[in-house]
Write a protein that holds these residues in place. Sequence first.
Motif, PDB file in Angstrom:
ATOM      1  N   LYS A 198       0.825  -1.212   0.000  1.00 43.32           N
ATOM      2  CA  LYS A 198       0.000   0.000   0.000  1.00 43.32           C
ATOM      3  C   LYS A 198       0.856   1.259   0.000  1.00 43.32           C
ATOM      4  N   MET A 199       1.976   1.205   0.705  1.00 44.91           N
ATOM      5  CA  MET A 199       2.874   2.366   0.701  1.00 44.91           C
ATOM      6  C   MET A 199       3.440   2.596  -0.701  1.00 44.91           C
ATOM      7  N   LEU A 200       3.881   1.530  -1.352  1.00 45.80           N
ATOM      8  CA  LEU A 200       4.413   1.661  -2.707  1.00 45.80           C
ATOM      9  C   LEU A 200       3.338   2.098  -3.690  1.00 45.80           C
ATOM     10  N   TRP A 201       2.145   1.525  -3.564  1.00 45.35           N
ATOM     11  CA  TRP A 201       1.040   1.875  -4.442  1.00 45.35           C
ATOM     12  C   TRP A 201       0.634   3.333  -4.242  1.00 45.35           C
ATOM     13  N   GLY A 202       0.697   3.809  -3.010  1.00 44.88           N
ATOM     14  CA  GLY A 202       0.351   5.196  -2.712  1.00 44.88           C
ATOM     15  C   GLY A 202       1.343   6.190  -3.267  1.00 44.88           C
ATOM     16  N   MET A 203       2.568   5.762  -3.579  1.00 44.97           N
ATOM     17  CA  MET A 203       3.577   6.656  -4.153  1.00 44.97           C
ATOM     18  C   MET A 203       3.351   6.915  -5.644  1.00 44.97           C
ATOM     19  N   LEU A 204       2.582   6.078  -6.281  1.00 48.68           N
ATOM     20  CA  LEU A 204       2.323   6.251  -7.707  1.00 48.68           C
ATOM     21  C   LEU A 204       1.400   7.450  -7.921  1.00 48.68           C
TER      22      LEU A 204
ATOM     23  N   ASP B  81       0.022   8.609   3.617  1.00 50.14           N
ATOM     24  CA  ASP B  81       1.024   9.561   4.092  1.00 50.14           C
ATOM     25  C   ASP B  81       1.136   9.592   5.609  1.00 50.14           C
ATOM     26  N   ASN B  82       0.037   9.623   6.308  1.00 46.03           N
ATOM     27  CA  ASN B  82       0.064   9.772   7.762  1.00 46.03           C
ATOM     28  C   ASN B  82      -0.292   8.492   8.505  1.00 46.03           C
ATOM     29  N   VAL B  83      -0.136   7.343   7.860  1.00 47.15           N
ATOM     30  CA  VAL B  83      -0.488   6.067   8.483  1.00 47.15           C
ATOM     31  C   VAL B  83       0.799   5.332   8.850  1.00 47.15           C
TER      32      VAL B  83
ATOM     33  N   ASP C 137      -0.427   1.801  13.394  1.00 45.97           N
ATOM     34  CA  ASP C 137      -1.849   2.088  13.174  1.00 45.97           C
ATOM     35  C   ASP C 137      -2.452   1.115  12.170  1.00 45.97           C
ATOM     36  N   TYR C 138      -1.723   0.841  11.096  1.00 46.64           N
ATOM     37  CA  TYR C 138      -2.195  -0.083  10.070  1.00 46.64           C
ATOM     38  C   TYR C 138      -2.409  -1.471  10.659  1.00 46.64           C
ATOM     39  N   SER C 139      -1.444  -1.938  11.442  1.00 44.16           N
ATOM     40  CA  SER C 139      -1.528  -3.263  12.046  1.00 44.16           C
ATOM     41  C   SER C 139      -2.687  -3.347  13.043  1.00 44.16           C
ATOM     42  N   ARG C 140      -2.887  -2.312  13.815  1.00 45.74           N
ATOM     43  CA  ARG C 140      -3.982  -2.288  14.786  1.00 45.74           C
ATOM     44  C   ARG C 140      -5.338  -2.333  14.070  1.00 45.74           C
ATOM     45  N   GLU C 141      -5.466  -1.578  12.971  1.00 45.97           N
ATOM     46  CA  GLU C 141      -6.709  -1.581  12.198  1.00 45.97           C
ATOM     47  C   GLU C 141      -6.970  -2.953  11.580  1.00 45.97           C
ATOM     48  N   LYS C 142      -5.933  -3.599  11.064  1.00 41.11           N
ATOM     49  CA  LYS C 142      -6.070  -4.931  10.486  1.00 41.11           C
ATOM     50  C   LYS C 142      -6.461  -5.955  11.564  1.00 41.11           C
ATOM     51  N   ALA C 143      -5.904  -5.806  12.772  1.00 39.04           N
ATOM     52  CA  ALA C 143      -6.196  -6.742  13.860  1.00 39.04           C
ATOM     53  C   ALA C 143      -7.667  -6.666  14.271  1.00 39.04           C
ATOM     54  N   GLU C 144      -8.263  -5.484  14.201  1.00 39.96           N
ATOM     55  CA  GLU C 144      -9.668  -5.334  14.555  1.00 39.96           C
ATOM     56  C   GLU C 144     -10.582  -6.018  13.541  1.00 39.96           C
TER      57      GLU C 144
END
Length: 133
Positions: free
Chosen positions: A76-82, A90-92, A96-103
């Motif tokens: 997602k980081m690489l895809w967001g750079m395109l 940018d601000n994730v 935070d990403y891991s916590r959101e995925k865990a939920e």
Amino acid sequence: MKKIKTTDLIASLIVAAVLLAFSMATSGLFKSENAKEAMHHLCDAFTAPGVVLVCVGALSWASSKGAYDIFGYGVKMLWGMLPFTSVNMDNVSYCDYSREKAEKRSGWRIDMLLVGTVCLTIALVFLIIYLAI
């Protein structure tokens, strides 16, 4: 312990049966000339779905614990750079990403692990018979 759903167990049994039938048909089991050769083909036929299902069950367990979150975050980081994408990471942070995925994470496929273990146990029985003949 996770409760096994009947539909998941039936699906795993169907996958095992299809893999077993394919393996039996291609191994030459039905053209065996003696019992020792038949035991050899039966052992091989039960090993194939056993290994596949045990590996899928183990991978799903690792996924349920978040082992692959870093790969999704990196993509997602690489895809967001395109420049032509709408993904904004940018601000994730990874935390935070891991916590959101865990939920949002669902359980793992213990049914596949169990069916695969049963197939491997049957293969072990055929191996013992093969070695005893």
